[in-house]
Design an enzyme around this catalytic site. Structure first.
Site, PDB file in Angstrom:
ATOM      1  N   GLU A   1       9.471  -4.949  -9.886  1.00 36.17           N
ATOM      2  CA  GLU A   1       8.007  -4.910  -9.993  1.00 36.17           C
ATOM      3  C   GLU A   1       7.612  -4.533 -11.419  1.00 36.17           C
ATOM      4  OE1 GLU A   1       5.902  -2.462  -7.182  1.00 36.17           O
ATOM      5  OE2 GLU A   1       4.113  -2.357  -8.439  1.00 36.17           O
ATOM      6  N   ARG A   2       8.317  -3.555 -11.966  1.00 35.50           N
ATOM      7  CA  ARG A   2       7.973  -3.093 -13.318  1.00 35.50           C
ATOM      8  C   ARG A   2       8.303  -4.147 -14.366  1.00 35.50           C
ATOM      9  NH1 ARG A   2       9.596   2.801 -11.151  1.00 35.50           N
ATOM     10  NH2 ARG A   2       7.494   3.206 -10.360  1.00 35.50           N
TER      11      ARG A   2
ATOM     12  N   GLU B   1      -2.278   6.822  -2.271  1.00 33.37           N
ATOM     13  CA  GLU B   1      -3.304   7.427  -1.406  1.00 33.37           C
ATOM     14  C   GLU B   1      -4.269   8.239  -2.265  1.00 33.37           C
ATOM     15  OE1 GLU B   1      -1.415   9.684   1.662  1.00 33.37           O
ATOM     16  OE2 GLU B   1      -0.305   7.921   2.382  1.00 33.37           O
TER      17      GLU B   1
ATOM     18  N   ALA C   1       0.834  -1.204   0.000  1.00 31.48           N
ATOM     19  CA  ALA C   1       0.000   0.000   0.000  1.00 31.48           C
ATOM     20  C   ALA C   1       0.866   1.250   0.000  1.00 31.48           C
ATOM     21  CB  ALA C   1      -0.933  -0.018   1.224  1.00 31.48           C
TER      22      ALA C   1
ATOM     23  N   GLY D   1     -17.412  -6.510 -34.926  1.00 24.67           N
ATOM     24  CA  GLY D   1     -18.404  -6.394 -33.847  1.00 24.67           C
ATOM     25  C   GLY D   1     -18.209  -7.460 -32.782  1.00 24.67           C
TER      26      GLY D   1
ATOM     27  N   HIS E   1     -11.464  -8.192 -35.056  1.00 28.52           N
ATOM     28  CA  HIS E   1     -12.606  -9.034 -34.698  1.00 28.52           C
ATOM     29  C   HIS E   1     -13.932  -8.406 -35.144  1.00 28.52           C
ATOM     30  CE1 HIS E   1     -10.008 -11.438 -32.055  1.00 28.52           C
ATOM     31  NE2 HIS E   1     -11.026 -12.231 -31.793  1.00 28.52           N
TER      32      HIS E   1
HETATM   33  C1  LIG Z   1      -6.304  -1.527 -10.655  1.00 29.13           C
HETATM   34  C2  LIG Z   1      -5.257  -0.783  -9.889  1.00 29.13           C
HETATM   35  C3  LIG Z   1      -4.471  -1.481  -8.980  1.00 29.13           C
HETATM   36  C4  LIG Z   1      -3.500  -0.792  -8.217  1.00 29.13           C
HETATM   37  N1  LIG Z   1      -2.789  -1.474  -7.264  1.00 29.13           N
HETATM   38  C5  LIG Z   1      -1.998  -0.778  -6.402  1.00 29.13           C
HETATM   39  C6  LIG Z   1      -1.384  -1.412  -5.282  1.00 29.13           C
HETATM   40  O1  LIG Z   1      -1.502  -2.634  -5.089  1.00 29.13           O
HETATM   41  N2  LIG Z   1      -0.656  -0.660  -4.438  1.00 29.13           N
HETATM   42  C7  LIG Z   1      -0.477   0.682  -4.618  1.00 29.13           C
HETATM   43  O2  LIG Z   1       0.207   1.307  -3.793  1.00 29.13           O
HETATM   44  N3  LIG Z   1      -1.039   1.324  -5.674  1.00 29.13           N
HETATM   45  C8  LIG Z   1      -1.800   0.627  -6.558  1.00 29.13           C
HETATM   46  N4  LIG Z   1      -2.395   1.271  -7.625  1.00 29.13           N
HETATM   47  C9  LIG Z   1      -2.187   2.696  -7.792  1.00 29.13           C
HETATM   48  C10 LIG Z   1      -1.342   3.071  -9.008  1.00 29.13           C
HETATM   49  O3  LIG Z   1       0.000   2.707  -8.826  1.00 29.13           O
HETATM   50  C11 LIG Z   1      -1.548   4.576  -9.253  1.00 29.13           C
HETATM   51  O4  LIG Z   1      -2.865   4.733  -9.727  1.00 29.13           O
HETATM   52  C12 LIG Z   1      -0.550   5.145 -10.242  1.00 29.13           C
HETATM   53  O5  LIG Z   1       0.743   5.197  -9.678  1.00 29.13           O
HETATM   54  C13 LIG Z   1      -0.924   6.573 -10.689  1.00 29.13           C
HETATM   55  O6  LIG Z   1      -1.208   7.400  -9.609  1.00 29.13           O
HETATM   56  P1  LIG Z   1      -2.573   8.250  -9.551  1.00 29.13           P
HETATM   57  O7  LIG Z   1      -3.700   7.311  -9.818  1.00 29.13           O
HETATM   58  O8  LIG Z   1      -2.614   9.021  -8.294  1.00 29.13           O
HETATM   59  O9  LIG Z   1      -2.494   9.234 -10.789  1.00 29.13           O
HETATM   60  P2  LIG Z   1      -1.927  10.740 -10.758  1.00 29.13           P
HETATM   61  O10 LIG Z   1      -0.634  10.751 -10.052  1.00 29.13           O
HETATM   62  O11 LIG Z   1      -2.996  11.632 -10.278  1.00 29.13           O
HETATM   63  O12 LIG Z   1      -1.665  10.984 -12.307  1.00 29.13           O
HETATM   64  C14 LIG Z   1      -2.681  11.432 -13.206  1.00 29.13           C
HETATM   65  C15 LIG Z   1      -2.042  11.632 -14.591  1.00 29.13           C
HETATM   66  O13 LIG Z   1      -1.015  12.607 -14.485  1.00 29.13           O
HETATM   67  C16 LIG Z   1       0.190  12.090 -14.999  1.00 29.13           C
HETATM   68  N5  LIG Z   1       1.349  12.608 -14.258  1.00 29.13           N
HETATM   69  C17 LIG Z   1       1.543  12.635 -12.930  1.00 29.13           C
HETATM   70  N6  LIG Z   1       2.748  13.130 -12.636  1.00 29.13           N
HETATM   71  C18 LIG Z   1       3.340  13.435 -13.815  1.00 29.13           C
HETATM   72  C19 LIG Z   1       4.619  13.966 -14.196  1.00 29.13           C
HETATM   73  N7  LIG Z   1       5.544  14.269 -13.285  1.00 29.13           N
HETATM   74  N8  LIG Z   1       4.868  14.141 -15.520  1.00 29.13           N
HETATM   75  C20 LIG Z   1       3.959  13.811 -16.443  1.00 29.13           C
HETATM   76  N9  LIG Z   1       2.743  13.283 -16.157  1.00 29.13           N
HETATM   77  C21 LIG Z   1       2.436  13.104 -14.864  1.00 29.13           C
HETATM   78  C22 LIG Z   1       0.083  10.583 -14.804  1.00 29.13           C
HETATM   79  O14 LIG Z   1       0.943   9.912 -15.697  1.00 29.13           O
HETATM   80  C23 LIG Z   1      -1.370  10.361 -15.119  1.00 29.13           C
HETATM   81  O15 LIG Z   1      -1.558  10.272 -16.507  1.00 29.13           O
HETATM   82  C24 LIG Z   1      -3.306   0.593  -8.413  1.00 29.13           C
HETATM   83  C25 LIG Z   1      -4.087   1.271  -9.367  1.00 29.13           C
HETATM   84  C26 LIG Z   1      -5.054   0.605 -10.082  1.00 29.13           C
HETATM   85  C27 LIG Z   1      -5.888   1.384 -11.057  1.00 29.13           C
END
Ligand SMILES: Cc1cc2nc3c(=O)[nH]c(=O)nc-3n(C[C@H](O)[C@H](O)[C@H](O)COP(=O)(O)OP(=O)(O)OC[C@H]3O[C@@H](n4cnc5c(N)ncnc54)[C@H](O)[C@@H]3O)c2cc1C
Length: 390
Positions: free
Chosen positions: A248-249, A132, A129, A346, A344
């Protein structure tokens, strides 16, 4: 799949392992996927079954109950067979290659002995986690805070996390929290266990894809975490995360590429069968060119990802390279699945065709584990190109 001759990094032992893994996913997992997608999570028994066969934390030492084979190629095989024969939303790899290494690599021996055996057997499901409601890409903005208890025996955790995979089911959650009011870069990693007073879970979040993977909000209200549950130096969480996020990535790159390869193969079958204007769809020049282009990109990206797996095995996978693998594989996943859905027609928009669900399942790959924009930031910084510093 790419021609076997293009993949030189697997050895006979790996192929033998793949045969057993494939049988497991086909026989024990695939029959339940539809129900799991409906119920919104995987049965816990899937983890214990995988654990009994040695398919969780394959790298963990024998002293903890693992196989002691620290070779990411085995995890790659698990991911590839899971995606091809079961579903992309079954996150054994999140448990095994994303979360457990925090305990194994940052934790101490007592913590390894306490937490790894049940993760290996699948009795305990793991989650991590970081994200936030107000801080995802910009983790330095996290507000969850840990303060030392008055007697110094532990920490008091307050805050909320969101979008946490395995969130509703996890028994053990590695939680990132700020440990200083002065420096926003002082982050600690705390092992929060199910049942700790003040630790609660919110709703299971409804998503556009990956329905079998439970994703939830977590809340921490004066949760007392004993010092024995702190992983490493409680001010060095960022450095730990930066190191472990590379793997992880890569794990996500392996998954996304397996997903794209699967989409390609099922589309190839489809366009050989489906007829229009008196011929197979695949016989149109457009179809041949689209598929040929995708095949070439898939093969090239697979070669790169396979090489990254070997780099990881050699302890040489750095943050830039992990980011490149994630960027390339997840962008390609989106491109391949979109093009395959188009071929594919429709049918591709109908739920009964797998390509339709692959499309929605794949969309998140470019967002989570660090968005692809953040991957470009990491790669750019590696080139010495910095934006405005804060
Ligand atoms: C299905 C799912 C599973 C997940 N599982 C986990 C988990 O197990 N643990 C966990 O900790 N998190 C988890 N996440 C969270 C995930 O890692 C985050 O959603 C992700 O890192 C993006 O953060 P955000 O959603 O706050 O987007 P934001 O940070 O609000 O970003 C919004 C947009 O702004 C862009 N952006 C932000 N900063 C910059 C920058 N410096 N330059 C250019 N563009 C920028 C982003 O690329 C994005 O397009 C999960 C998310 C999903 C949807």
């Amino acid at each position: 799949m790419p021609a076997a001759s293009l993949r030189l990094h697997f050895e006979p032992d790996h192929e033998e392992f793949r045969t057993g893994v494939r049988r497991f996913f086909q026989q024990e997992i695939a029959p339940h996927v539809e129900r799991w997608r409906e119920q919104g999570h995987v049965d816990r028994s899937a983890f214990t079954q995988a654990g009994a066969l040695g398919y969780l934390l394959t790298w963990a030492g024998e002293q903890y109950g693992g196989a002691g084979i620290d070779d990411l190629r085995y995890e790659q095989i698990l991911v590839e067979e899971c995606v091809r024969h079961a579903d992309v939303g079954i996150y054994f790899n999140l448990h095994s290659t994303v979360v457990a290494p925090y305990i194994a690599e940052i934790g101490n021996e007592e913590q390894r002995q306490r937490f790894l055996p049940k993760a290996i057997s699948g009795e305990h499901i793991l989650a991590i986690a970081m994200t936030e409601p107000g801080a995802g890409s910009d983790l330095a903005g996290m507000r969850t805070q840990a303060k030392p208890t008055a007697d110094g025996s532990g920490w008091v955790l307050n805050g909320a996390k969101t979008y946490i995979s395995n969130g509703t089911q996890a028994d053990v959650v590695v939680v990132a929290a700020r440990t200083s009011t002065e420096s926003k870069h002082a982050i600690g990693l705390f092992v929060v266990e199910a049942g700790m007073p003040g630790f609660t879970r919110g709703r299971k979040l409804k998503k556009m894809g990956l329905p079998a993977q439970d994703t939830a909000e977590l809340f921490f209200d004066h949760v007392v975490v004993p010092a024995a549950n702190v992983l490493g130096d409680p001010t060095q969480g960022f450095a730990h995360m930066a190191r472990l996020l590379a793997k992880e990535r890569l794990s996500l790159a392996m998954t996304s590429l397996a997903h794209a390869q699967t989409a390609f193969d099922l589309t190839l079958d489809y366009i050989k069968e489906r007829q229009a204007f008196g011929q197979a769809i695949g016989a149109f020049q457009n179809s041949r060119f689209v598929m040929a282009g995708l095949r070439a990109e898939l093969d090239a990206t697979q070669c790169f990802v396979d090489q990254c797996v070997l780099l990881a095995n050699a302890g040489r996978l750095d943050a830039d390279t992990g980011a490149k693998a994630k960027l390339l594989a997840t962008d390609l996943e989106g491109k391949v699945i979109d093009a395959c859905l188009q071929l594919h027609g429709g049918a591709g928009y109908m739920d009964e065709y797998r390509i339709s669900r692959m499309y929605t399942d794949a969309r998140v790959s470019r967002i989570f584990a660090g968005s692809n924009e953040i991957m470009k930031e990491i790669i750019g910084r590696g080139l010495g190109l910095y934006g405005r510093r804060r």
